[in-house]
Design a protein around this motif. Structure first.
Motif, PDB file in Angstrom:
ATOM      1  N   TYR A   1     -58.072 -30.919 -27.641  1.00 22.02           N
ATOM      2  CA  TYR A   1     -58.876 -31.024 -26.426  1.00 22.02           C
ATOM      3  C   TYR A   1     -60.338 -30.755 -26.757  1.00 22.02           C
ATOM      4  O   TYR A   1     -61.239 -31.116 -26.024  1.00 22.02           O
ATOM      5  N   ASN A   2     -60.555 -30.076 -27.873  1.00 23.40           N
ATOM      6  CA  ASN A   2     -61.893 -29.643 -28.209  1.00 23.40           C
ATOM      7  C   ASN A   2     -62.474 -30.493 -29.335  1.00 23.40           C
ATOM      8  O   ASN A   2     -61.918 -30.600 -30.405  1.00 23.40           O
ATOM      9  N   MET A   3     -63.622 -31.082 -29.040  1.00 21.76           N
ATOM     10  CA  MET A   3     -64.270 -31.957 -29.992  1.00 21.76           C
ATOM     11  C   MET A   3     -64.491 -31.291 -31.340  1.00 21.76           C
ATOM     12  O   MET A   3     -64.483 -31.934 -32.380  1.00 21.76           O
ATOM     13  N   PHE A   4     -64.684 -30.001 -31.307  1.00 16.84           N
ATOM     14  CA  PHE A   4     -64.927 -29.259 -32.541  1.00 16.84           C
ATOM     15  C   PHE A   4     -63.811 -29.511 -33.546  1.00 16.84           C
ATOM     16  O   PHE A   4     -64.045 -29.917 -34.679  1.00 16.84           O
ATOM     17  N   PHE A   5     -62.599 -29.315 -33.121  1.00 17.10           N
ATOM     18  CA  PHE A   5     -61.471 -29.476 -34.023  1.00 17.10           C
ATOM     19  C   PHE A   5     -61.283 -30.926 -34.442  1.00 17.10           C
ATOM     20  O   PHE A   5     -60.974 -31.220 -35.589  1.00 17.10           O
ATOM     21  N   ALA A   6     -61.481 -31.813 -33.500  1.00 13.78           N
ATOM     22  CA  ALA A   6     -61.304 -33.226 -33.806  1.00 13.78           C
ATOM     23  C   ALA A   6     -62.227 -33.633 -34.941  1.00 13.78           C
ATOM     24  O   ALA A   6     -61.836 -34.349 -35.857  1.00 13.78           O
ATOM     25  N   GLN A   7     -63.449 -33.142 -34.895  1.00 20.11           N
ATOM     26  CA  GLN A   7     -64.388 -33.533 -35.942  1.00 20.11           C
ATOM     27  C   GLN A   7     -64.038 -32.916 -37.286  1.00 20.11           C
ATOM     28  O   GLN A   7     -64.258 -33.516 -38.330  1.00 20.11           O
ATOM     29  N   VAL A   8     -63.508 -31.715 -37.259  1.00 17.49           N
ATOM     30  CA  VAL A   8     -63.072 -31.100 -38.513  1.00 17.49           C
ATOM     31  C   VAL A   8     -61.960 -31.952 -39.135  1.00 17.49           C
ATOM     32  O   VAL A   8     -61.971 -32.252 -40.330  1.00 17.49           O
ATOM     33  N   ILE A   9     -61.034 -32.361 -38.311  1.00 16.03           N
ATOM     34  CA  ILE A   9     -59.931 -33.189 -38.803  1.00 16.03           C
ATOM     35  C   ILE A   9     -60.453 -34.503 -39.357  1.00 16.03           C
ATOM     36  O   ILE A   9     -59.992 -34.992 -40.379  1.00 16.03           O
ATOM     37  N   ASP A  10     -61.436 -35.035 -38.675  1.00 14.90           N
ATOM     38  CA  ASP A  10     -62.061 -36.263 -39.150  1.00 14.90           C
ATOM     39  C   ASP A  10     -62.554 -36.064 -40.586  1.00 14.90           C
ATOM     40  O   ASP A  10     -62.356 -36.909 -41.453  1.00 14.90           O
ATOM     41  N   GLY A  11     -63.171 -34.921 -40.820  1.00 13.73           N
ATOM     42  CA  GLY A  11     -63.677 -34.616 -42.153  1.00 13.73           C
ATOM     43  C   GLY A  11     -62.554 -34.484 -43.169  1.00 13.73           C
ATOM     44  O   GLY A  11     -62.662 -34.965 -44.301  1.00 13.73           O
ATOM     45  N   ILE A  12     -61.492 -33.850 -42.769  1.00 11.54           N
ATOM     46  CA  ILE A  12     -60.337 -33.699 -43.661  1.00 11.54           C
ATOM     47  C   ILE A  12     -59.775 -35.072 -44.001  1.00 11.54           C
ATOM     48  O   ILE A  12     -59.579 -35.413 -45.167  1.00 11.54           O
ATOM     49  N   GLU A  13     -59.549 -35.850 -42.974  1.00  7.79           N
ATOM     50  CA  GLU A  13     -58.943 -37.161 -43.162  1.00  7.79           C
ATOM     51  C   GLU A  13     -59.780 -38.003 -44.104  1.00  7.79           C
ATOM     52  O   GLU A  13     -59.270 -38.663 -45.008  1.00  7.79           O
ATOM     53  N   ASP A  14     -61.073 -37.940 -43.874  1.00  7.40           N
ATOM     54  CA  ASP A  14     -61.972 -38.761 -44.663  1.00  7.40           C
ATOM     55  C   ASP A  14     -61.870 -38.440 -46.153  1.00  7.40           C
ATOM     56  O   ASP A  14     -61.796 -39.329 -46.993  1.00  7.40           O
ATOM     57  N   TYR A  15     -61.831 -37.163 -46.463  1.00  4.28           N
ATOM     58  CA  TYR A  15     -61.796 -36.775 -47.875  1.00  4.28           C
ATOM     59  C   TYR A  15     -60.447 -37.087 -48.504  1.00  4.28           C
ATOM     60  O   TYR A  15     -60.345 -37.609 -49.614  1.00  4.28           O
TER      61      TYR A  15
ATOM     62  N   ARG B   1     -68.269 -31.456 -42.456  1.00  4.16           N
ATOM     63  CA  ARG B   1     -68.308 -30.870 -43.812  1.00  4.16           C
ATOM     64  C   ARG B   1     -67.278 -29.763 -43.963  1.00  4.16           C
ATOM     65  O   ARG B   1     -66.686 -29.589 -45.025  1.00  4.16           O
ATOM     66  N   LEU B   2     -67.091 -29.012 -42.889  1.00  5.56           N
ATOM     67  CA  LEU B   2     -66.052 -27.992 -42.887  1.00  5.56           C
ATOM     68  C   LEU B   2     -64.726 -28.626 -43.298  1.00  5.56           C
ATOM     69  O   LEU B   2     -64.004 -28.132 -44.162  1.00  5.56           O
ATOM     70  N   GLY B   3     -64.437 -29.750 -42.669  1.00  9.40           N
ATOM     71  CA  GLY B   3     -63.175 -30.433 -42.938  1.00  9.40           C
ATOM     72  C   GLY B   3     -63.098 -30.993 -44.341  1.00  9.40           C
ATOM     73  O   GLY B   3     -62.118 -30.771 -45.057  1.00  9.40           O
ATOM     74  N   SER B   4     -64.152 -31.685 -44.763  1.00  9.94           N
ATOM     75  CA  SER B   4     -64.057 -32.323 -46.071  1.00  9.94           C
ATOM     76  C   SER B   4     -64.048 -31.275 -47.184  1.00  9.94           C
ATOM     77  O   SER B   4     -63.352 -31.429 -48.187  1.00  9.94           O
ATOM     78  N   ASN B   5     -64.789 -30.190 -46.992  1.00 10.95           N
ATOM     79  CA  ASN B   5     -64.755 -29.123 -47.994  1.00 10.95           C
ATOM     80  C   ASN B   5     -63.381 -28.474 -48.080  1.00 10.95           C
ATOM     81  O   ASN B   5     -62.903 -28.144 -49.162  1.00 10.95           O
TER      82      ASN B   5
ATOM     83  N   LEU C   1     -52.009 -37.202 -43.749  1.00  7.59           N
ATOM     84  CA  LEU C   1     -52.113 -36.003 -42.938  1.00  7.59           C
ATOM     85  C   LEU C   1     -50.930 -35.838 -42.010  1.00  7.59           C
ATOM     86  O   LEU C   1     -50.603 -36.730 -41.222  1.00  7.59           O
ATOM     87  N   LEU C   2     -50.332 -34.674 -42.056  1.00  8.14           N
ATOM     88  CA  LEU C   2     -49.304 -34.330 -41.088  1.00  8.14           C
ATOM     89  C   LEU C   2     -49.947 -33.344 -40.133  1.00  8.14           C
ATOM     90  O   LEU C   2     -50.362 -32.258 -40.539  1.00  8.14           O
ATOM     91  N   LEU C   3     -50.053 -33.741 -38.889  1.00  5.83           N
ATOM     92  CA  LEU C   3     -50.835 -32.956 -37.935  1.00  5.83           C
ATOM     93  C   LEU C   3     -49.961 -32.174 -36.963  1.00  5.83           C
ATOM     94  O   LEU C   3     -49.015 -32.712 -36.382  1.00  5.83           O
ATOM     95  N   ASN C   4     -50.302 -30.913 -36.758  1.00  5.33           N
ATOM     96  CA  ASN C   4     -49.565 -30.081 -35.811  1.00  5.33           C
ATOM     97  C   ASN C   4     -50.505 -29.254 -34.959  1.00  5.33           C
ATOM     98  O   ASN C   4     -51.477 -28.709 -35.467  1.00  5.33           O
ATOM     99  N   CYS C   5     -50.202 -29.140 -33.689  1.00 10.64           N
ATOM    100  CA  CYS C   5     -51.023 -28.332 -32.804  1.00 10.64           C
ATOM    101  C   CYS C   5     -50.364 -26.993 -32.521  1.00 10.64           C
ATOM    102  O   CYS C   5     -49.196 -26.928 -32.162  1.00 10.64           O
ATOM    103  N   ALA C   6     -51.136 -25.945 -32.688  1.00  6.54           N
ATOM    104  CA  ALA C   6     -50.577 -24.605 -32.482  1.00  6.54           C
ATOM    105  C   ALA C   6     -50.781 -24.118 -31.060  1.00  6.54           C
ATOM    106  O   ALA C   6     -50.233 -23.104 -30.660  1.00  6.54           O
ATOM    107  N   LYS C   7     -51.568 -24.825 -30.291  1.00  5.46           N
ATOM    108  CA  LYS C   7     -51.784 -24.490 -28.883  1.00  5.46           C
ATOM    109  C   LYS C   7     -52.246 -23.051 -28.677  1.00  5.46           C
ATOM    110  O   LYS C   7     -51.878 -22.415 -27.684  1.00  5.46           O
ATOM    111  N   ASN C   8     -52.990 -22.551 -29.641  1.00  4.74           N
ATOM    112  CA  ASN C   8     -53.486 -21.178 -29.505  1.00  4.74           C
ATOM    113  C   ASN C   8     -52.387 -20.132 -29.384  1.00  4.74           C
ATOM    114  O   ASN C   8     -52.594 -19.058 -28.842  1.00  4.74           O
ATOM    115  N   ASP C   9     -51.210 -20.477 -29.861  1.00  5.41           N
ATOM    116  CA  ASP C   9     -50.078 -19.569 -29.720  1.00  5.41           C
ATOM    117  C   ASP C   9     -49.582 -19.168 -31.116  1.00  5.41           C
ATOM    118  O   ASP C   9     -49.160 -20.012 -31.886  1.00  5.41           O
ATOM    119  N   PRO C  10     -49.661 -17.885 -31.435  1.00  6.44           N
ATOM    120  CA  PRO C  10     -49.276 -17.424 -32.781  1.00  6.44           C
ATOM    121  C   PRO C  10     -47.861 -17.880 -33.145  1.00  6.44           C
ATOM    122  O   PRO C  10     -47.631 -18.372 -34.247  1.00  6.44           O
TER     123      PRO C  10
END
Lengths: 338, 338
Positions: free
Chosen positions: A75-89, A299-303, A97-106
């Motif tokens: 839901y948050n653009m912040f995370f989406a962009q990080v993933i974008d960086g990961i995917e790109d690298y 960059r966070l994601g690609s790094n 990429l195998l993607l999972n959402c934790a829904k803020n729940d430990p």
DNA sequence: CTGTTAGCGCCTTCAG
DNA sequence: CTGAAGGCGCTAACAG
């Protein structure tokens, strides 16, 4: 319509009149094969529309070309962009990429991670791990079997790689920017329940003047309601304060503050300067455009991806700290004269 | 530090002093096992920190619990929210998401899909497939082996399931809203190169008055530059037009138009009404808040997931069309009196 | 209730 | 250069 049974290596071998070993060799191009037979096999593959089964291959070779990513939510653009960086690298290295959402729940986060391990991923990246509510042992256990990278985490665990921003330094830089413009009384807007806000507040306290009088907490800082919540709160705070500038712990709060100022008829930045933090897409779409500190999500994601692959290949872990850089836009300016 | 070799079912069996079959039975709880041995096995599993290898299991059972998702990119909140919807639905059924970005490149899209097939996913969802630049045969071949669902596609292919919005109807509704407020001269803002814009324009032409004079194309409609580009274009268009309302093909353009109006000192909605389309998060964060048509991205995603699972289980394909609903906020109002 | 065994699709020695 | 065969980790008959 029913699905066509997928052709296997045996089918190809049969059709081409060779052994499965030969087919495997032309598919992987790792051993010499006579050009002539190669062509036969190629033709058979084409004809049967054969696609090698990666699962079987990886089961056999004990390797895996997928990496797992656990994220609080999309839901948050912040995370989406990080993933974008990961995917790109990661794509360059042929990983998926195998993607999972934790829904803020430990609990959910742990479940995600276990599922990823079961899927035999070659490594896992966790964005904003809930280290505060998951016992360290879970992670130390985990890291013994799967390479692990944390993005934006605040508790250090041995043998985990980290990438994050120096938020304390970023906050200093932001405050310096404001003070350089002549602002002395700065309002600090934060949310509830996050190490990130605390780090920033600590930094603020060191430099601030009478900090207690200038700190406002707007509640949940990372939801769809945050902008409106901030606006509501600031609508009542702004008229009462003598601050000439506002530092917000993230851009959602920054935009909420801008909206409040607009609604109150306070001119930004002539009468009030406003700073955000993160540099999410939103910050450049509002008017006035929000001055903010770039968390360079991409960059966070690609790094992180780079670190993970390094860890997979060498077993070495390390930490990378990026600098937040100032993105000066339209919402900050010289302090109004007394 | 080196990775611990993962324990296998054989290790567990050995430690517990039973056969692998028994271990399998307690893990899957699908056949009766004496409570006593069950405990022994449980203990061994615990001790070895055993996690079943999903790859091996699925290779054996010929099933797969991962579904593939192909998306143009994550930079855009629209797609992120759709994925959120997919993830949410799919998680309940214990599926995992394999995510791939096509980067708006047909070649890349085909590569993604092939990779997913190789990974033996049980089905694939493609968001905004590039049907215009990929030959139909590719898809018809594909669908013969893997269940397929398209989100927001404009070309129909047999045996593919679809979910999308009725954008023509949505556009009608939007125009009706504007006309109901007394607007007669409406500006139509679109981007380049998308079936979506064309559908909307066609609808606009039917209802509009002298449409040609009121259509403006701002170029690339879905990039980080779109808001600014729209603002630039509208800065020169707005002063010259006699339109009292603007219909924008998406929210980025809508926000760009709002920014242009703000910059020109045109009051919204008193002097000019502005409508967006999509209802991305951005639309509720700007001020005035943008009135728009909801494309319910989340529902798009969850419905697609549902369709895919249905298709996997029954082989049936179908099409779902959602209605765009009007989200009335602050950027539209009665037409100014002459 | 439990153990044995035959594959799932593929890669990789080891012999030809 | 090519084929035969074993085995990756697991499940599902089939026997006991």
């Amino acid at each position: 319509m029913e699905q066509k049974r997928k052709a296997t290596i045996v089918d190809v071998a049969k059709l081409a009149g060779v052994s499965v070993a030969t087919v495997s060799r032309v598919v992987n191009a790792n051993y010499p094969v006579k050009e002539e037979t190669r062509q036969k096999v190629k033709k058979a593959i084409e004809e049967l529309d054969y696609v090698p089964n990666v699962q079987a291959r990886e089961l056999n070779t004990q390797r895996s070309s997928t990496i797992g990513v656990v994220v609080p939510g999309l839901y948050n653009m912040f995370f989406a962009q990080v993933i974008d960086g990961i995917e790109d690298y990661v794509r360059q290295d042929q990983y998926s990429l195998l993607l999972n959402c934790a829904k803020n729940d430990p609990k959910q986060e742990m479940r995600c991670i276990t599922a990823l391990v079961a899927r035999n991923v070659s490594g896992i990246i966790v964005i904003s791990p809930n280290t505060a509510h998951i016992k360290e042992e879970f992670y130390t256990q985990l890291v013994r079997r799967t390479p692990l990278v944390f993005i934006n985490a605040y508790h250090y665990i041995p043998d985990v790689s980290y990438v994050g921003n120096d938020e304390a330094l970023g906050t200093q830089e932001a405050l310096r920017h404001l003070m350089g413009l002549g602002h002395e009384r700065i309002l600090f807007v934060r949310g509830v329940n996050s190490d990130s806000y605390q780090i920033k507040e600590d930094t603020f306290r060191v430099r601030g003047i009478d900090p207690d009088a200038y700190i406002v907490n707007i509640g949940e800082g990372n939801s769809v309601e945050t902008v409106d919540d901030t606006m509501q709160t600031l609508m009542s705070v702004l008229p009462e304060t003598d601050a000439t500038a506002v530092f917000c712990c993230n851009d959602l709060m920054g935009v909420g503050t801008i909206n409040a100022a607009n609604a109150l008829g306070i001119r930004v930045p002539q009468e009030l300067s406003i700073m955000g933090f993160d540099n999410i897409a939103l910050s450049r779409y509002v008017s006035p455009k929000l001055t903010t500190m770039d968390q360079n999500m991409f960059r966070l994601g690609s790094n992180a991806a780079q670190l993970l692959i390094e860890k997979i290949e060498t077993g070495q872990s390390k930490r990378i700290t990026l600098d937040n850089t100032l993105v000066e836009r339209e919402s900050t300016g010289p302090a109004p004269k007394k």
